[in-house]
Design an enzyme around this catalytic site. Structure first.
Site, PDB file in Angstrom:
ATOM      1  N   ARG A  32      53.532  23.379  24.554  1.00 25.74           N
ATOM      2  CA  ARG A  32      52.521  23.572  23.535  1.00 25.74           C
ATOM      3  C   ARG A  32      51.136  23.469  24.165  1.00 25.74           C
ATOM      4  NH1 ARG A  32      49.800  20.168  20.048  1.00 25.74           N
ATOM      5  NH2 ARG A  32      50.683  18.232  20.853  1.00 25.74           N
ATOM      6  N   HIS A  33      50.209  24.323  23.695  1.00 23.51           N
ATOM      7  CA  HIS A  33      48.824  24.171  24.120  1.00 23.51           C
ATOM      8  C   HIS A  33      48.266  22.906  23.483  1.00 23.51           C
ATOM      9  CE1 HIS A  33      44.570  24.900  24.720  1.00 23.51           C
ATOM     10  NE2 HIS A  33      44.888  25.867  25.554  1.00 23.51           N
TER      11      HIS A  33
END
Lengths: 384, 384
Positions: A227-228
Site C-alpha cells: 500500500r502507498h
C-alpha cells in the site's frame, strides 16, 4: 553511427554481481569486456544455481558475450601478461576488498603512474574510506544496514528483503555512471580517474522518500505492505485469479474508479477526500475487493484502463517474461549456446538509444580461460 | 581537475521522480541543471509531503541546486525563450507521455534537425514503442508488472512493494547512463542522440536471479521474506533489541558462527551441509534465536565480526542516517536554506571519483521560476 563505446576495452577483475552487472551494461553500450578470472574456479557464480547441463544460468546471463582469460595475479608470467593487457585497456574494474589491489602492486596510484589514461573503477561493500572500509558485505547486509529492509514488508511485520539484489545492482549501476563520466572527462583532460563505489552509499542514495520523512519529522517510516503510505486507493487488490494494482492518485481518478467498479462510493463522506479514504483504507479495500474478486484481473485491468485509471497486473516472472510490452521492447533475449552447450535467456538492454542496434540475442558466456588464444593474438597484432 | 561534466548544461522538463533523480546525478557530476517548470504549480512534488514551513522536503532533496524557470511551452513568447535555451543546452530531459513533445513541436526529429549536437533523454512508463507505449504508469505499476513484487514479501504471503521507489529510480539511473554514453559518443561523432528509457524495461533488467530461475526451470520463484532462498543461515535474526543479518555463505563460516554463538551445531548431521541446513532452516532459526534474543544486536555484531562472519544490523532510516560509515562517506548532507526558508537533508553523492570534490552540503532547491532573471542574463551574456 557506431555504438557509443565502440573501441573501448574493459579489463574486468570483478566477480559475482555488482561488477559483472556494471561491465554488462558497458558492453551493451559497445565496449569489449575481457573477464580476468582466477585460475581453477573462476568467477564464483559459475557454481551458482540454477544449472542447465551443468552450466550456471546465472553466470551465463550476467557474462554473455564477455571474453575470459584466467590469470594468477601473484604469478610472474601472468603478471607480465596482465601488464600487457593494462597497456591496451581503457577501463579496469575490480571488486576486491580495499587494499587487495595495492598488495598486488596494482593500486590506483601505481597504475596511474604507468597508465595515465586508465580509468579505474572499484566497487566494494563499504568503499575505500571510513571506519568500516575493510569489512565484508553481501547484498543483504547493505539492504539491512542502508534502511531499505526497514520500509519493505507487511505493515507491523518483520523486515523483508527486496527480492531483486538491489544492494549489488544499484552499486553496479553507479559504477557504470562513474566510468562513463570518466570516459567523457578523459576526452577533455587526457587523463583517467578512479571511481570508488560503496554498496552501502548506493543504498542511501535511493532512499528519496524515507530520508525526507525521517529528516523532517524525526520518525523513520516502517513498511506498508503493498500500500502507498499516504495515497488511497493505491495498492494491490485481489481479483479472482491473482493480484492487480489500482493507483488512484486523486479524486477525479477515484470517481472514475468507483464508476468502473459500479460502486456507489463517490457521494460517500467516508471516501470523499484522500484524507478520508486514508482513514477508512481497510473498509475501502474490503468494498473494492468484494467486487474485484468476482472476475479475473484481466477483466478489471481492461475496464479500468478504459476508464483512465492507472492499473496493472502483479505478474510473476513467468508472466513478466511473456508480457507483450516486454517482448515488444526486446527485453527477453536468448543467450546463444556454445557448440554442444545449453541455451539460456537473459534480459535485454534497457538503454534504447541512437547508434545502438537492437540485438536478436546474446552471444554465449565464455568458458573459463576460453578466450586466451584470441586475446593473445589480439595483443600480438597490436590492433585496436 | 574540473568535475567531469563541468560546462555541460541540462534543460530538464521532467517532474516527480525518475527524471529529476537522473538530473540530480548528472548535476552531482558537474552539470548545470535548468529546471523548466509548468507556470503556476511547477513540479508536482512541490506539493508532496513531508513539509517544513510549508515547503516540501521531498522536492527540496531531489532538486537541490537546480535552477528554475517557468515556461508555458504552448505560449509564443515562452517558446521563443525555450528555443534560445535549446540552442545553449547539451542535454534535454523529458518524461511526458510518448507523443507530447511531438505535438509541442519539440520531438526528437525536429530538435535534431535544428540542434544536431543536442542529446535527448526520455523516460516513460513503457517507452516510446510497443503496444502499451501510450499508457500511464506509476512506480507501483511497473514494480507489479515487472515481477519484483512477486518475489518480495513473506513466504507464502501476498506481494509486497519495495519500500524505495525502484520503479522510478532504476529507470532514472539507466537514463543517466544513456546520457553519459551519448556525451562521450558526441565527442567523437559531433552528433547528439536520443535515449528512450522505459520504467518497465528497467525492472526487467534488474531481475538477474528470478529471470535465470524462471528461464531455466519454467517455475517462477516466490517471495522468501528476509531469507536467502538457497543459502542457510542467510537471513535476519532477532536480537534483544531488533533484527540483524547473519550471512553464512559456506561451511567454514557456519562453523565460526556456531562457535561464536556457543552453539554445539558443527557436528550435528542436520546442519552438516548447506543442503541439510536448508532442509532444517526453521529449526536452525529457532536454535540461533534462542541465543541471539538474549543480547542486543550490537553485542552479536561485534562478536560475529570478530569471528569473520558477515553480519549487520537491520537499521531504520533514523539509524542509517546516523551510521558512522554513512557519515564518514559524506552520504547525509544538509540542504542549505534560502534566506528565511527551512533547512532540509538530502543524500550525498555515491559516485566518489577523481576530480569530484566532496561537498559539505547542498545548495537550496529553487523557488518556482526563481532563477528567471539569472537565466535570462546568462542567455544575454552568451558565455558558456
Amino acid at each position: 553511427m557506431p555504438a557509443p563505446l565502440s573501441g573501448i576495452t574493459i579489463l574486468d577483475l570483478t566477480h559475482v554481481l555488482a561488477g559483472p552487472f556494471c561491465s554488462s551494461t558497458l558492453q551493451d553500450l559497445g565496449a569489449r569486456v575481457i573477464k580476468v578470472e582466477r585460475p581453477g574456479t573462476g568467477d564464483d557464480t559459475r557454481a551458482f544455481p540454477p544449472f542447465r547441463d551443468g552450466e550456471s544460468a546465472y553466470f551465463a546471463a550476467l557474462n554473455a558475450g564477455k571474453h575470459s582469460i584466467a590469470l594468477d595475479l601473484k604469478a610472474e608470467g601472468d603478471r607480465a601478461l596482465f601488464d600487457r593487457l593494462l597497456s591496451r585497456a581503457d577501463i579496469l574494474l575490480e571488486n576486491f576488498r580495499p587494499g587487495v589491489m595495492e598488495r598486488l602492486g596494482y593500486g590506483w596510484e601505481a597504475l596511474q603512474a604507468r597508465h595515465p589514461r586508465l580509468i579505474y573503477g572499484a566497487v566494494s561493500g563499504f568503499g575505500h574510506s571510513g571506519p568500516d572500509a575493510g569489512k565484508p558485505a553481501y547484498d543483504m547486509v547493505v539492504q539491512a544496514r542502508g534502511g531499505v529492509m526497514s520500509i519493505t514488508g507487511e505493515e507491523g511485520g518483520p523486515p523483508v528483503r527486496v527480492g531483486a539484489s538491489i544492494g549489488d545492482i544499484v552499486a553496479g549501476m553507479y559504477l557504470a555512471q562513474g566510468v562513463l563520466a570518466a570516459l567523457y572527462a578523459r576526452e577533455r583532460s587526457g587523463r583517467g580517474a578512479k571511481i570508488d563505489i560503496a554498496m552501502l552509499d548506493a543504498q542511501i542514495a535511493i532512499q528519496e522518500h524515507s530520508l525526507a520523512i525521517t529528516g523532517t519529522t524525526g520518525v523513520p517510516p516502517g513498511p506498508t505492505g503493498a500500500r502507498h503510505p499516504t495515497i488511497t486507493p493505491f495498492s494491490t487488490y485481489r481479483a479472482a485469479d491473482g493480484f492487480f494494482v489500482i493507483a488512484a492518485g486523486n479524486d477525479a481518478i477515484f470517481a472514475r474508479l468507483s464508476a468502473a467498479l459500479d460502486l456507489p462510493l463517490a457521494g460517500d463522506a467516508r471516501f470523499a477526500s484522500n484524507a478520508a479514504r486514508c482513514e477508512n483504507v481497510h473498509l475501502l479495500k474490503r468494498l473494492i475487493e468484494a467486487v474485484t474478486l468476482q472476475q479475473p484481473a484481466d477483466h478489471w485491468i481492461a475496464r479500468l484502463e478504459a476508464a483512465g485509471v492507472p492499473t496493472g497486473r502483479v505478474q510473476d516472472m513467468a508472466q513478466a517474461m511473456r508480457d507483450r510490452q516486454v517482448l515488444a521492447r526486446n527485453m527477453i533475449l536468448p543467450v546463444a549456446p556454445r557448440p554442444g552447450g545449453p541455451e539460456f535467456v537473459a534480459a535485454g538492454n534497457p538503454i534504447k538509444m541512437t547508434g545502438l542496434a537492437e540485438a536478436a540475442g546474446r552471444p554465449p558466456a565464455p568458458e573459463l580461460d576460453g578466450d586466451r588464444a584470441a586475446i593473445l593474438a589480439w595483443l600480438d597484432a597490436g590492433e585496436p
